[in-house]
Design a protein around this motif. Structure first.
Motif, PDB file in Angstrom:
ATOM      1  N   ASP A   1       1.930   2.258 -11.450  1.00  0.00           N
ATOM      2  CA  ASP A   1       1.337   3.439 -11.376  1.00  0.00           C
ATOM      3  C   ASP A   1       0.165   3.758 -10.595  1.00  0.00           C
ATOM      4  OD1 ASP A   1       1.914   2.070 -14.056  1.00  0.00           O
ATOM      5  OD2 ASP A   1       0.301   4.058 -14.170  1.00  0.00           O
ATOM      6  N   PRO A   2      -0.159   4.378  -9.190  1.00  0.00           N
ATOM      7  CA  PRO A   2      -2.253   4.019  -8.982  1.00  0.00           C
ATOM      8  C   PRO A   2      -2.419   4.712  -9.315  1.00  0.00           C
ATOM      9  CG  PRO A   2       0.197   4.592  -6.710  1.00  0.00           C
ATOM     10  CD  PRO A   2       0.359   4.547  -8.034  1.00  0.00           C
ATOM     11  N   LEU A   3      -3.812   4.226  -9.527  1.00  0.00           N
ATOM     12  CA  LEU A   3      -5.386   5.028 -10.167  1.00  0.00           C
ATOM     13  C   LEU A   3      -5.316   5.697  -9.073  1.00  0.00           C
ATOM     14  CD1 LEU A   3      -6.862   1.709 -11.699  1.00  0.00           C
ATOM     15  CD2 LEU A   3      -5.444   3.627 -12.846  1.00  0.00           C
ATOM     16  N   THR A   4      -6.156   6.309  -8.971  1.00  0.00           N
ATOM     17  CA  THR A   4      -6.875   7.739  -8.248  1.00  0.00           C
ATOM     18  C   THR A   4      -8.549   7.047  -8.725  1.00  0.00           C
ATOM     19  OG1 THR A   4      -5.072   9.264  -9.123  1.00  0.00           O
ATOM     20  CG2 THR A   4      -6.880  10.203  -7.817  1.00  0.00           C
ATOM     21  N   VAL A   5      -8.877   7.773  -6.750  1.00  0.00           N
ATOM     22  CA  VAL A   5     -10.531   7.525  -6.552  1.00  0.00           C
ATOM     23  C   VAL A   5     -10.396   8.872  -6.026  1.00  0.00           C
ATOM     24  CG1 VAL A   5     -11.391   5.395  -7.122  1.00  0.00           C
ATOM     25  CG2 VAL A   5      -9.803   6.678  -4.409  1.00  0.00           C
ATOM     26  N   SER A   6     -11.656   9.363  -5.938  1.00  0.00           N
ATOM     27  CA  SER A   6     -12.560  10.439  -5.261  1.00  0.00           C
ATOM     28  C   SER A   6     -12.134  10.224  -3.686  1.00  0.00           C
ATOM     29  CB  SER A   6     -13.466  11.519  -5.500  1.00  0.00           C
ATOM     30  OG  SER A   6     -14.934  10.199  -4.881  1.00  0.00           O
ATOM     31  N   VAL A   7     -11.661  11.355  -2.957  1.00  0.00           N
ATOM     32  CA  VAL A   7     -12.125  10.537  -1.008  1.00  0.00           C
ATOM     33  C   VAL A   7     -13.376  10.481  -0.893  1.00  0.00           C
ATOM     34  CG1 VAL A   7     -12.271  12.459   0.868  1.00  0.00           C
ATOM     35  CG2 VAL A   7     -10.402  12.709  -0.933  1.00  0.00           C
ATOM     36  N   GLU A   8     -14.213  10.971  -1.981  1.00  0.00           N
ATOM     37  CA  GLU A   8     -15.693  10.610  -0.947  1.00  0.00           C
ATOM     38  C   GLU A   8     -15.765   8.597  -1.356  1.00  0.00           C
ATOM     39  OE1 GLU A   8     -15.816  14.910  -1.864  1.00  0.00           O
ATOM     40  OE2 GLU A   8     -15.101  12.283  -3.258  1.00  0.00           O
ATOM     41  N   GLN A   9     -15.441   8.426  -2.375  1.00  0.00           N
ATOM     42  CA  GLN A   9     -15.052   7.069  -3.312  1.00  0.00           C
ATOM     43  C   GLN A   9     -14.268   6.412  -2.440  1.00  0.00           C
ATOM     44  OE1 GLN A   9     -13.645   8.025  -6.841  1.00  0.00           O
ATOM     45  NE2 GLN A   9     -16.386   7.048  -8.000  1.00  0.00           N
ATOM     46  N   ALA A  10     -13.545   6.359  -1.866  1.00  0.00           N
ATOM     47  CA  ALA A  10     -12.590   5.836  -0.566  1.00  0.00           C
ATOM     48  C   ALA A  10     -13.232   5.686   0.324  1.00  0.00           C
ATOM     49  CB  ALA A  10     -10.964   6.389  -0.493  1.00  0.00           C
ATOM     50  N   THR A  11     -13.357   6.918   0.645  1.00  0.00           N
ATOM     51  CA  THR A  11     -13.998   6.728   2.473  1.00  0.00           C
ATOM     52  C   THR A  11     -15.554   5.790   2.312  1.00  0.00           C
ATOM     53  OG1 THR A  11     -13.542   8.908   2.721  1.00  0.00           O
ATOM     54  CG2 THR A  11     -15.498   8.568   4.364  1.00  0.00           C
ATOM     55  N   LEU A  12     -16.436   5.421   1.208  1.00  0.00           N
ATOM     56  CA  LEU A  12     -17.308   4.906   1.006  1.00  0.00           C
ATOM     57  C   LEU A  12     -16.566   3.804   1.492  1.00  0.00           C
ATOM     58  CD1 LEU A  12     -20.232   4.497   0.600  1.00  0.00           C
ATOM     59  CD2 LEU A  12     -20.434   4.632  -1.616  1.00  0.00           C
ATOM     60  N   LEU A  13     -15.970   3.121   1.037  1.00  0.00           N
ATOM     61  CA  LEU A  13     -15.542   1.490   0.523  1.00  0.00           C
ATOM     62  C   LEU A  13     -14.732   1.305   1.328  1.00  0.00           C
ATOM     63  CD1 LEU A  13     -14.188   1.467  -3.158  1.00  0.00           C
ATOM     64  CD2 LEU A  13     -15.551  -0.392  -2.074  1.00  0.00           C
ATOM     65  N   LEU A  14     -13.923   2.474   1.884  1.00  0.00           N
ATOM     66  CA  LEU A  14     -12.997   1.639   3.407  1.00  0.00           C
ATOM     67  C   LEU A  14     -14.330   2.267   4.773  1.00  0.00           C
ATOM     68  CD1 LEU A  14     -10.462   4.367   3.240  1.00  0.00           C
ATOM     69  CD2 LEU A  14      -9.994   2.296   3.938  1.00  0.00           C
ATOM     70  N   ASP A  15     -15.342   2.716   4.492  1.00  0.00           N
ATOM     71  CA  ASP A  15     -16.053   2.095   5.893  1.00  0.00           C
ATOM     72  C   ASP A  15     -16.876   0.841   5.929  1.00  0.00           C
ATOM     73  OD1 ASP A  15     -15.001   4.516   6.821  1.00  0.00           O
ATOM     74  OD2 ASP A  15     -16.957   5.520   6.346  1.00  0.00           O
ATOM     75  N   ALA A  16     -17.303   0.985   4.862  1.00  0.00           N
ATOM     76  CA  ALA A  16     -18.129  -0.482   4.143  1.00  0.00           C
ATOM     77  C   ALA A  16     -17.361  -1.445   4.508  1.00  0.00           C
ATOM     78  CB  ALA A  16     -18.474  -0.664   3.396  1.00  0.00           C
ATOM     79  N   ILE A  17     -15.926  -1.464   3.796  1.00  0.00           N
ATOM     80  CA  ILE A  17     -15.160  -2.630   4.464  1.00  0.00           C
ATOM     81  C   ILE A  17     -14.983  -3.279   5.842  1.00  0.00           C
ATOM     82  CG2 ILE A  17     -13.030  -3.893   3.510  1.00  0.00           C
ATOM     83  CD1 ILE A  17     -12.572  -2.782   1.431  1.00  0.00           C
ATOM     84  N   LYS A  18     -14.658  -2.193   6.250  1.00  0.00           N
ATOM     85  CA  LYS A  18     -14.175  -2.011   7.881  1.00  0.00           C
ATOM     86  C   LYS A  18     -15.307  -2.609   8.994  1.00  0.00           C
ATOM     87  CE  LYS A  18     -10.416   1.372   8.485  1.00  0.00           C
ATOM     88  NZ  LYS A  18      -9.207   2.396   8.439  1.00  0.00           N
ATOM     89  N   ALA A  19     -16.588  -2.174   8.768  1.00  0.00           N
ATOM     90  CA  ALA A  19     -17.455  -2.946   9.212  1.00  0.00           C
ATOM     91  C   ALA A  19     -17.839  -4.374   8.673  1.00  0.00           C
ATOM     92  CB  ALA A  19     -18.657  -1.960   8.331  1.00  0.00           C
ATOM     93  N   THR A  20     -17.941  -4.229   7.643  1.00  0.00           N
ATOM     94  CA  THR A  20     -17.951  -6.006   7.716  1.00  0.00           C
ATOM     95  C   THR A  20     -16.551  -6.645   8.148  1.00  0.00           C
ATOM     96  OG1 THR A  20     -18.738  -7.697   6.696  1.00  0.00           O
ATOM     97  CG2 THR A  20     -17.209  -6.170   6.005  1.00  0.00           C
ATOM     98  N   ALA A  21     -14.964  -6.451   7.424  1.00  0.00           N
ATOM     99  CA  ALA A  21     -14.352  -7.414   8.053  1.00  0.00           C
ATOM    100  C   ALA A  21     -13.204  -6.806   9.487  1.00  0.00           C
ATOM    101  CB  ALA A  21     -13.320  -7.023   6.665  1.00  0.00           C
ATOM    102  N   GLY A  22     -13.826  -6.084  10.006  1.00  0.00           N
ATOM    103  CA  GLY A  22     -13.335  -4.956  11.032  1.00  0.00           C
ATOM    104  C   GLY A  22     -12.210  -3.453  10.458  1.00  0.00           C
ATOM    105  N   ASN A  23     -12.053  -3.202  11.843  1.00  0.00           N
ATOM    106  CA  ASN A  23     -11.772  -1.034  11.764  1.00  0.00           C
ATOM    107  C   ASN A  23     -10.340  -1.354  11.017  1.00  0.00           C
ATOM    108  OD1 ASN A  23     -13.965   0.099  12.433  1.00  0.00           O
ATOM    109  ND2 ASN A  23     -13.645  -0.117  14.554  1.00  0.00           N
ATOM    110  N   GLY A  24      -9.716  -2.752  11.158  1.00  0.00           N
ATOM    111  CA  GLY A  24      -8.150  -2.832  11.040  1.00  0.00           C
ATOM    112  C   GLY A  24      -8.118  -3.164   9.080  1.00  0.00           C
ATOM    113  N   GLY A  25      -9.183  -3.363   8.747  1.00  0.00           N
ATOM    114  CA  GLY A  25      -9.112  -3.570   7.592  1.00  0.00           C
ATOM    115  C   GLY A  25      -8.740  -5.124   7.110  1.00  0.00           C
ATOM    116  N   ASN A  26      -9.106  -5.421   6.115  1.00  0.00           N
ATOM    117  CA  ASN A  26      -9.401  -6.937   5.472  1.00  0.00           C
ATOM    118  C   ASN A  26      -7.866  -6.771   4.071  1.00  0.00           C
ATOM    119  OD1 ASN A  26      -9.804  -4.927   3.000  1.00  0.00           O
ATOM    120  ND2 ASN A  26     -11.881  -6.612   1.588  1.00  0.00           N
TER     121      ASN A  26
END
Length: 434
Positions: free
Chosen positions: A305-330
Motif C-alpha cells: 500500500d503506497p504512502l503519500t507525499v504532497s505534490v510540492e514534495q514530489a515535484t521538489l524531489l523529481l526535479d532535483a533527481i532529474k537535474a542530476t540523473a537525467g530528465n528520464g529519472g533514476n
C-alpha cells in the motif's frame, strides 16, 4: 573525457546501432540511428554523435566524482557490469496479477528504529539523492531469525517497482546488511500524490513500459529542473498529503543539485524512519541491487500500500533527481519474474518474540533484566564487532554440538558392533563351553 568515451554506455550505443542498420538492409556507409532518422538525415555521424553526447553529459560528472560509469539513458537495459545482464533474479519487478494483492500476510518481520542523535547529510551521488546511515546507529530489521543493520537510504524517481503496470512518482529504498555475510535486505517504499492531484508532465502515474526520448521527453521538464534544482523551496506542511517523515529527510535548505553536493539536515532535527513501516504489508521476493553491479544477493520488501507525499514534495524531489540523473529519472526497467515466488510479510515494531536484541545495542542489558525497550541504538564500530563476535561464538557452539552428537552416534554404533561380535563368538563356541 577519454575515460568517459570508453565507458560501457558509449560502447553499448555503438553495438546497438549496427543491428538497427542491418535490420533495414543499410550498408555500413548508410548506417543511421533511430535519432538520425527522426532528424531526417542519412548521416550516421550526426545521429550517433548526438546520442553519445547525451551519455557524456551524464557519465562525465560521475567520472569527475570518482563514481561508477552507468547512465539511466536507457534505464539499465544496456548495463553489462557485474550481473546486470542476468535475468535469473534481477530487480525491480512488476507486481501484476500473480502478486498476492488480496491475501493476508503469513509471516512477520520486525523493525526497531530510533531517531538519530548525530546530524545526517543528504548527498547527491550522481545517480540519486541519499543518506549514509551506517554510522548513525538508527537500528535494524529482524527477519527469519537474522538481524540486518540499516546502512543507507536513496530516493528514486519515478518508482522502480511497478504495480499492475503503473509507475508511481517516487520510491525510497532502505538498505540493510547482515553483519556476518554479504546478504542484503532492501525495504522499498513507493509514494503517490493525493488522489486527483497532478505533478506536471511527470504525471501522477506513468506507464511502466515508457522509454523516454533520449535527453528527456520535453523542454518543459528541463526548464522546471533548472528552475527548482538547488533552490530553497519549502513544501507547505498544511498541503494535502504532506509527509513530515519525508520532509525530515530533505531538511530545510536547498537540495544538493550537483554531483558530490551535500546538505546537512536541520540541526536538532532527528531522522525517524519508523512511521514509514508501521502498519504496512510488504511483498517479499528474492532479487538484486538495481544499480551496477546488480548483485543477486538481496531480499526485497516492497510496501503493498503506497504512502503519500504532497505534490510540492514530489515535484521538489523529481526535479532535483532529474537535474542530476537525467530528465528520464533514476529508475531501472522492470525485470522478468522468472518463476520467483512473491510472499507477504507484515511489519511489526519492536523485537521478535522470545529473542534478544542485536549485540552492540543499548538494549542488551535491559533485555537480560527482563525489560523490553523498542528502540535499538548501535555504536557504528562496537556494534559491528560485537555482532561478529556473537556470530563466531554461535558457529563455534553449533560446531561443538555437532561434534558431540557425532561422537555419541559413533559410540552407539561401536557398542552395537561389539554386541554383534560377542553374539557371533557365543554362537561359534561348542555347547556347554564356559
Amino acid at each position: 573525457l577519454a575515460q568517459a568515451i570508453s565507458a560501457p554506455p558509449l560502447l553499448s550505443l555503438y553495438k546497438r546501432s549496427r543491428p538497427y542498420a542491418v535490420g533495414r538492409g543499410l550498408s555500413h556507409g548508410e548506417m543511421r540511428s533511430p535519432l538520425s532518422h527522426r532528424l531526417k538525415t542519412r548521416s550516421p555521424d550526426l545521429g550517433l554523435l548526438l546520442r553519445c553526447l547525451g551519455v557524456l553529459l551524464q557519465v562525465v560528472p560521475l567520472a569527475a566524482s570518482g563514481g561508477s560509469f552507468f547512465s539511466y539513458a536507457h534505464h539499465g537495459e544496456d548495463w553489462l557490469e557485474g550481473e546486470c545482464a542476468s535475468r535469473e533474479r534481477q530487480s525491480p519487478i512488476d507486481f501484476g496479477s500473480e502478486a498476492p494483492w488480496t491475501e493476508a500476510p503469513k509471516e512477520d518481520f520486525y523493525f526497531s528504529y530510533g531517531p538519530s542523535e548525530s546530524p545526517a547529510i543528504l548527498q547527491n551521488t550522481g545517480d540519486a539523492l541519499g543518506i549514509d546511515l551506517a554510522a548513525l546507529g538508527l537500528g535494524a530489521l529482524s527477519f527469519e531469525g537474522q538481524w540486518f543493520s540499516l546502512q543507507s537510504l536513496k530516493f528514486h524517481a519515478h518508482s522502480e517497482h511497478t504495480f499492475e503496470g503503473s509507475r508511481l512518482p517516487l520510491e525510497l529504498h532502505l538498505l540493510h546488511k547482515e553483519s556476518d555475510s554479504q546478504r542484503l535486505l532492501v525495504v522499498a517504499l513507493p509514494f503517490q500524490v493525493p488522489s486527483g492531484a497532478s505533478i506536471g508532465d511527470a504525471g501522477h502515474m506513468a506507464p511502466a513500459g515508457m522509454l523516454p526520448v533520449f535527453l528527456g521527453s520535453s523542454q518543459r521538464s528541463a526548464k522546471v529542473s533548472k528552475r527548482t534544482a538547488g533552490k530553497e523551496l519549502q513544501p507547505d506542511s498544511i498541503s494535502v498529503g504532506f509527509s513530515s517523515t519525508v520532509q525530515s529527510l530533505l531538511g530545510s535548505g536547498p537540495l544538493p543539485a550537483h554531483v558530490g553536493g551535500q546538505t546537512e539536515l536541520q540541526p536538532g532535527q532527528s531522522v525517524d524512519l519508523a512511521p514509514l513501516l508501521v502498519g504496512g504489508t510488504f511483498f517479499v521476493y528474492d532479487g538484486s541491487l538495481t544499480t551496477p553491479p546488480c548483485s543477486e544477493l538481496a531480499t526485497w520488501f516492497v510496501r503493498r500500500d503506497p504512502l503519500t507525499v504532497s505534490v510540492e514534495q514530489a515535484t521538489l524531489l523529481l526535479d532535483a533527481i532529474k537535474a542530476t540523473a537525467g530528465n528520464g529519472g533514476n529508475w531501472r526497467s522492470v525485470m522478468p519474474l522468472m518463476k520467483r515466488h512473491i510472499s507477504l510479510a507484515a511489519a511489526q515494531p519492536g523485537l521478535p518474540p522470545a529473542t534478544s536484541p542485536p549485540p552492540g545495542s543499548d538494549q542488551s542489558q535491559a533485555f537480560a533484566a527482563g525489560t523490553t525497550m523498542p528502540t535499538l541504538v548501535f555504536g557504528s564500530e562496537d556494534g559491528s564487532n560485537a555482532q561478529k563476535a556473537l556470530a563466531t561464538a554461535k558457529r563455534a557452539s553449533d560446531l561443538a554440538q555437532n561434534i558431540s552428537q557425532a561422537v555419541e552416534a559413533a559410540r552407539s554404533k561401536e557398542a552395537e558392533a561389539l554386541q554383534a561380535a560377542f553374539s557371533a563368538v557365543d554362537d561359534a563356541l561348542p555347547p556347554g563351553y564356559a
